[in-house]
Motif scaffolding. Structure first.
Motif: not given
Length: 451
Positions: A1-16
């Motif tokens: 299993m792999n979980i990653s977090l990528q910031n879209v901007d200062k107040v939102s992100a994508l969690l995959t």
């Protein structure tokens, strides 16, 4: 299993989240084995159903459930361990997340939109001046309390002539048009009234100076302004029958009783505050004043926190929030109310969220922690205040604890008490840190601040 977090901007992100077969296979197999042991399928003995049939019938549903449980568990762990300051809940990203097919796929990818709390700093130091309002305990408030205690401990004496606020008891009889007792009419033996509470002054005046054995004529419907509840209680009839009763009644006075307040003596002092706690009228009044001041302090602390809220909200200014994402979350939580509700209430919810985030920082900075004992004490204090409203101050500790424990059995009560305990500790901590601008106000002036 792999979980990653990528910031879209200062107040939102994508969690995959990427889940492979090895991550869930063991759990799925274990659940299916349990299903096989319990399955009751015609043609097979219990526990002997072929696994292939179990998988065909239940495999897809079990796989979907176990993958979902695993995903939620690991996402929560990731957010906690990586201290992701998330607002609300993860929401599926419709653009990036591909449809899931549990019939053909072994590996799964889930992509979520994450709302992040804005970064800011909120603190209170001795460089910050905040108003603190102390509510004056007026003499008339003390006098009202004294009067309440003397009346509660008072006794009823029988008297010969009626005065205002006396209670009268007697025979109530309905009259006909000629002023005679109505045949088959309403009669109530031992009827009890307090003319003071009549709505009509002319009817009330009929009873002034009345003596035992006097027979008075009055109109109940007029006296009580056709109030169904009062008339049905007095006349012992159903509410729907009240409208038909409009005529006069006679009232033969059989007994007049008057409440005589208790004297301000040691017996009363002991009854209110416990044996020998106070020993004079002066001490009695001082103790009452002290109790009122304690109740007022809670109100003062509440106002202080509200002023801290205004002060810090202005200081941090308008924070940046992922509005579109938060509106999606708000709509999801209020589906039955629709988008119009979200549009109307979103700005107010952001105001509350801003204060919530500020308060969380203050709680962390001041190391505010609430233990079970704090919640129990808050429940006991709430119980003590409830009893105090009825003039009962000398409540045994065991009784307070029993009432408090009953209160703690209700989830909503516990949540409210925890919040009150947190705010009580926070107010105390901030009062120590801030420079307080003390102001003394009357209760009326204080109440006007909330209008």
């Amino acid at each position: 299993m792999n979980i990653s977090l990528q910031n879209v901007d200062k107040v939102s992100a994508l969690l995959t989240v990427n889940i492979e077969k090895a991550d869930y296979q063991e759990k799925v197999e274990k659940v299916l084995k349990t299903y096989r042991q319990k399955a009751n399928i015609p043609g097979f003995r219990k526990g002997m159903v072929p696994m292939s049939l179990i998988k065909k019938q239940f495999g897809k549903a079990v796989l979907a459930e176990e993958v979902d449980k695993l995903m939620q568990e690991k996402v929560n762990e990731y957010i906690h361990e990586n201290k992701v300051n998330m607002l609300g809940m993860p929401l599926p990203n419709a653009e990036k997340m591909q449809p899931v097919d549990f019939d053909t796929q072994e590996n799964f990818e889930f992509v979520f939109d994450i709302a992040l709390a804005p970064e800011f700093n909120a603190e209170i130091t001795n460089q910050d001046t905040v108003d603190y309002y102390t509510i004056e305990v007026a003499d008339e408030l003390v006098e009202q309390q004294v009067k309440m205690y003397t009346q509660r401990a008072g006794k009823y004496d029988k008297v010969e002539a009626y005065e205002d606020k006396d209670m009268i008891k007697g025979l109530l009889a309905e009259l006909d048009e000629n002023g005679n007792t109505k045949e088959g009419g309403i009669q109530v033996e031992g009827a009890v009234m307090m003319p003071t509470y009549m709505k009509n002054d002319d009817q009330k005046a009929i009873f002034n100076g009345a003596k035992v054995n006097d027979v008075l004529v009055f109109n109940p419907a007029t006296a009580f302004d056709n109030n169904e509840a009062e008339l049905s209680s007095l006349l012992k009839i159903k509410k729907e029958e009240v409208a038909d009763v409009k005529g006069n009644f006679s009232f033969q006075v059989e007994e007049i009783t008057r409440m005589v307040p208790a004297e301000l003596n040691q017996e009363l002092f002991d009854q209110v505050f416990g044996k020998d706690t106070v020993k004079s009228e002066e001490e009695f009044r001082a103790k009452i004043k002290e109790g009122i001041a304690v109740q007022f302090e809670a109100d003062s602390n509440y106002k202080f926190l509200m002023d801290v809220r205004d002060y810090l909200t202005k200081r941090v200014g308008k924070l940046e929030f992922p509005d579109a994402l938060l509106k999606r979350i708000m709509l999801l939580n209020n589906e039955e109310k629709g988008e119009a509700f979200v549009a109307e209430n979103y700005e107010k919810s952001i105001e509350e969220l801003t204060w919530h985030l500020i308060k969380e920082q203050l709680i962390a900075a001041n190391e505010i922690k609430v233990e079970q004992a704090d919640v129990l004490n808050m429940a006991k204090e709430a119980t003590r205040l409830q009893f105090a409203q009825y003039g009962m101050l000398n409540i045994p500790e065991e009784m307070l604890e029993n009432y408090a424990k009953e209160m703690l059995k209700k989830k909503e009560s516990v949540e409210s008490l925890v919040n009150r305990a947190v705010e009580s500790k926070l107010a105390a901590a901030l009062k120590e840190k801030a420079t307080l601008n003390h102001k003394s106000v009357t209760m009326e002036e204080f109440n006007k601040m909330f209008e």
